[in-house]
Enzyme design. Sequence first.
Site, PDB file in Angstrom:
ATOM      1  N   GLU A   1      -8.136  -1.697  -5.254  1.00 55.24           N
ATOM      2  CA  GLU A   1      -8.083  -0.389  -4.596  1.00 55.24           C
ATOM      3  C   GLU A   1      -8.532  -0.448  -3.143  1.00 55.24           C
ATOM      4  OE1 GLU A   1      -8.415   3.056  -8.025  1.00 55.24           O
ATOM      5  OE2 GLU A   1     -10.133   2.682  -6.738  1.00 55.24           O
TER       6      GLU A   1
ATOM      7  N   HIS B   1      -7.432 -23.282 -22.310  1.00 53.99           N
ATOM      8  CA  HIS B   1      -6.397 -23.651 -23.279  1.00 53.99           C
ATOM      9  C   HIS B   1      -5.183 -22.736 -23.178  1.00 53.99           C
ATOM     10  CE1 HIS B   1      -9.125 -26.497 -25.302  1.00 53.99           C
ATOM     11  NE2 HIS B   1     -10.052 -25.637 -24.926  1.00 53.99           N
TER      12      HIS B   1
ATOM     13  N   LYS C   1      -1.657  11.007  -8.767  1.00 49.62           N
ATOM     14  CA  LYS C   1      -2.410  12.121  -9.352  1.00 49.62           C
ATOM     15  C   LYS C   1      -1.757  13.461  -9.009  1.00 49.62           C
ATOM     16  CE  LYS C   1      -7.024   9.994  -9.489  1.00 49.62           C
ATOM     17  NZ  LYS C   1      -8.406  10.061  -8.957  1.00 49.62           N
TER      18      LYS C   1
END
Length: 326
Positions: free
Chosen positions: A207, A228, A319
């Site tokens: 951000e 792994h 938003k």
Amino acid sequence: SKIVDVSRVVDSSKIKQLIVIGIGGSSLGTKALLGAIPSSSVKVTFLENIEKEMPELLSENYSEVLVNVVSKSGDTFETLTNLDKLLAKYPQLKDRIIITTAHPEKFEGYAKEYFLPIPPQVSGRYSVFTPVGLFPLSLTGFNILSLLEGAMSARKDCLQEGSANPALVLAVVQYFHYIKKRTIDVNFFFHPTLELLGKWNNQIVAESLGKNGKGLTPLVSIGTTDLHSMIQLFLDGPKDKFTEFVYCKKLLPKEDLPVIDGVKKSYENRKLPFISWEFDDLTEKSLGYYMQVKMISVVFLAKLMGVNAFDQPAVEEYKKYAKENS
């Protein structure tokens, strides 16, 4: 002092269950610290994404339960939705809610002694050393004074010049590799209890820096498990990564130490860039130091990249559209 005052109001000594409702910078720092040093006396539940089912209470004695709602803006959709759902299931908890916000006027029906302030000048992702993190941590037995002592020690070091400044050194090294097109920031933690520090770092880096076509892509790996799965890519894939190894020898079985040395030797042989963060001991003080250095280094790095470390315009954009569609 405000944290102490609120703790007295709710009689924090009786609390056995803490429910933290918040998302992003309102929860990640607290979760990271409690992941590294878990509480043995208080059960902590985080409600971040909108939950289909609310958590069960450990006790019907509501004086043993506390809810901490954390939202700097006071209108975070996920947070308010979870609060509504929790109160729909447990209306008796209405008097057991502490609200941490920069906008208390957006929460009607709560007495002023049940509010904790978030300094308006502090961006949410940098707020772990404000009541956002300090209040819930204080309820769990976490030593917040030692945490702040570590942060202040880091701040002092980060005001030094040149190579004596750890945040500046990290920022300059990362910027050097950034302009060399090494734009993936791998944080390799050698213990699963440290994984949430990586989640916290993801937000700080992404951000703060991801703007105007610039930025680093943070990536979290856990050792030795990811040796792994991911190490083949890190060692022999595209040379677009800068790696930070983070570990505390006291946390690890002795058998892991030559493995870590072997990994670093492989990086050196292949001329792959990395640094190591080695904690002498995993304490509140050492974690405070680490987190403060990381935050300040990102601010320095943003300056070098020419972006604003403290805004998040793209987040605000989504938003806005979400509110229009809800």
